[in-house]
Scaffold this motif. Structure first.
Motif, PDB file in Angstrom:
ATOM      1  N   ASP A  29       0.831  -1.212   0.000  1.00  0.00           N
ATOM      2  CA  ASP A  29       0.000   0.000   0.000  1.00  0.00           C
ATOM      3  C   ASP A  29       0.860   1.255   0.000  1.00  0.00           C
ATOM      4  OD1 ASP A  29      -2.213  -1.667   0.036  1.00  0.00           O
ATOM      5  OD2 ASP A  29      -2.565  -1.425   2.198  1.00  0.00           O
ATOM      6  N   ALA A  30       1.942   1.247   0.774  1.00  0.00           N
ATOM      7  CA  ALA A  30       2.838   2.406   0.841  1.00  0.00           C
ATOM      8  C   ALA A  30       3.554   2.626  -0.494  1.00  0.00           C
ATOM      9  CB  ALA A  30       3.856   2.220   1.965  1.00  0.00           C
ATOM     10  N   VAL A  31       3.976   1.540  -1.147  1.00  0.00           N
ATOM     11  CA  VAL A  31       4.648   1.652  -2.454  1.00  0.00           C
ATOM     12  C   VAL A  31       3.675   2.210  -3.494  1.00  0.00           C
ATOM     13  CG1 VAL A  31       5.693   0.333  -4.351  1.00  0.00           C
ATOM     14  CG2 VAL A  31       6.366  -0.144  -1.979  1.00  0.00           C
ATOM     15  N   LEU A  32       2.442   1.691  -3.512  1.00  0.00           N
ATOM     16  CA  LEU A  32       1.436   2.193  -4.462  1.00  0.00           C
ATOM     17  C   LEU A  32       1.132   3.667  -4.208  1.00  0.00           C
ATOM     18  CD1 LEU A  32      -0.976  -0.865  -4.540  1.00  0.00           C
ATOM     19  CD2 LEU A  32       0.352   0.005  -6.471  1.00  0.00           C
ATOM     20  N   LYS A  33       1.032   4.049  -2.951  1.00  0.00           N
ATOM     21  CA  LYS A  33       0.771   5.447  -2.607  1.00  0.00           C
ATOM     22  C   LYS A  33       1.916   6.336  -3.092  1.00  0.00           C
ATOM     23  CE  LYS A  33      -0.388   8.411   1.296  1.00  0.00           C
ATOM     24  NZ  LYS A  33      -0.622   8.478   2.741  1.00  0.00           N
ATOM     25  N   ASP A  34       3.152   5.859  -2.893  1.00  0.00           N
ATOM     26  CA  ASP A  34       4.329   6.604  -3.342  1.00  0.00           C
ATOM     27  C   ASP A  34       4.325   6.736  -4.870  1.00  0.00           C
ATOM     28  OD1 ASP A  34       6.830   7.935  -2.903  1.00  0.00           O
ATOM     29  OD2 ASP A  34       7.863   6.100  -3.527  1.00  0.00           O
ATOM     30  N   LEU A  35       4.016   5.647  -5.565  1.00  0.00           N
ATOM     31  CA  LEU A  35       3.965   5.667  -7.029  1.00  0.00           C
ATOM     32  C   LEU A  35       2.941   6.685  -7.529  1.00  0.00           C
ATOM     33  CD1 LEU A  35       4.840   4.231  -9.746  1.00  0.00           C
ATOM     34  CD2 LEU A  35       2.800   2.823  -9.438  1.00  0.00           C
ATOM     35  N   LYS A  36       1.776   6.695  -6.883  1.00  0.00           N
ATOM     36  CA  LYS A  36       0.685   7.567  -7.338  1.00  0.00           C
ATOM     37  C   LYS A  36       0.869   9.030  -6.939  1.00  0.00           C
ATOM     38  CE  LYS A  36      -2.617   3.789  -7.540  1.00  0.00           C
ATOM     39  NZ  LYS A  36      -3.844   3.219  -6.976  1.00  0.00           N
ATOM     40  N   ARG A  37       1.951   9.321  -6.229  1.00  0.00           N
ATOM     41  CA  ARG A  37       2.267  10.732  -5.962  1.00  0.00           C
ATOM     42  C   ARG A  37       2.631  11.443  -7.266  1.00  0.00           C
ATOM     43  NH1 ARG A  37       5.195   9.197  -0.802  1.00  0.00           N
ATOM     44  NH2 ARG A  37       3.627   9.650   0.776  1.00  0.00           N
TER      45      ARG A  37
END
Length: 118
Positions: A29-37
């Motif tokens: 979830d944290a990686v996806l959130k970072d990507l979608k920044r």
């Protein structure tokens, strides 16, 4: 996070692949959130992903691209890659790709594994 952009372009659809260490659903979830920044990834049609945890548990997300997460999972299992999430991003170009979309997902994962020798 590692990224390869512009991996494939077919009938208007464009593909990229990203990945990072992830040992739990929370890490994913944290990686996806970072990507979608990054605005372009947040606006992508699909961000499909897969990860095999150290205990062998598979996690995947199709993000509307039915079956794509399983394609990623199978490749990570064959590569014996654990605790590393791989995300294939697609920007839909207006034309359906049919079964070619699965080949493109495979090509993206293969390019990622080769580029980063993970």
């Amino acid at each position: 996070m590692r990224q390869l952009t512009g991996v494939i372009s077919d009938r208007g659809s464009k593909y990229a692949v990203s990945g990072a260490p992830a040992a739990s659903q929370g890490d994913v979830d944290a990686v996806l959130k970072d990507l979608k920044r990054a605005k372009k990834f947040a606006k992508a049609t699909h961000n499909t992903w897969g990860v095999v945890l150290a205990d062998g548990s598979p996690l995947k997300g199709d993000d509307g691209e039915a079956g794509a997460g399983m394609v990623i999972l199978r490749m990570l299992e064959r590569a014996e890659l654990h605790n590393h999430v791989v995300i294939v991003t697609r920007w839909y170009g207006g034309k359906h790709l049919g079964g070619d979309r699965f080949r493109h997902v495979q090509d993206c994962v293969r390019a990622y594994l080769e580029a980063y020798s993970v």
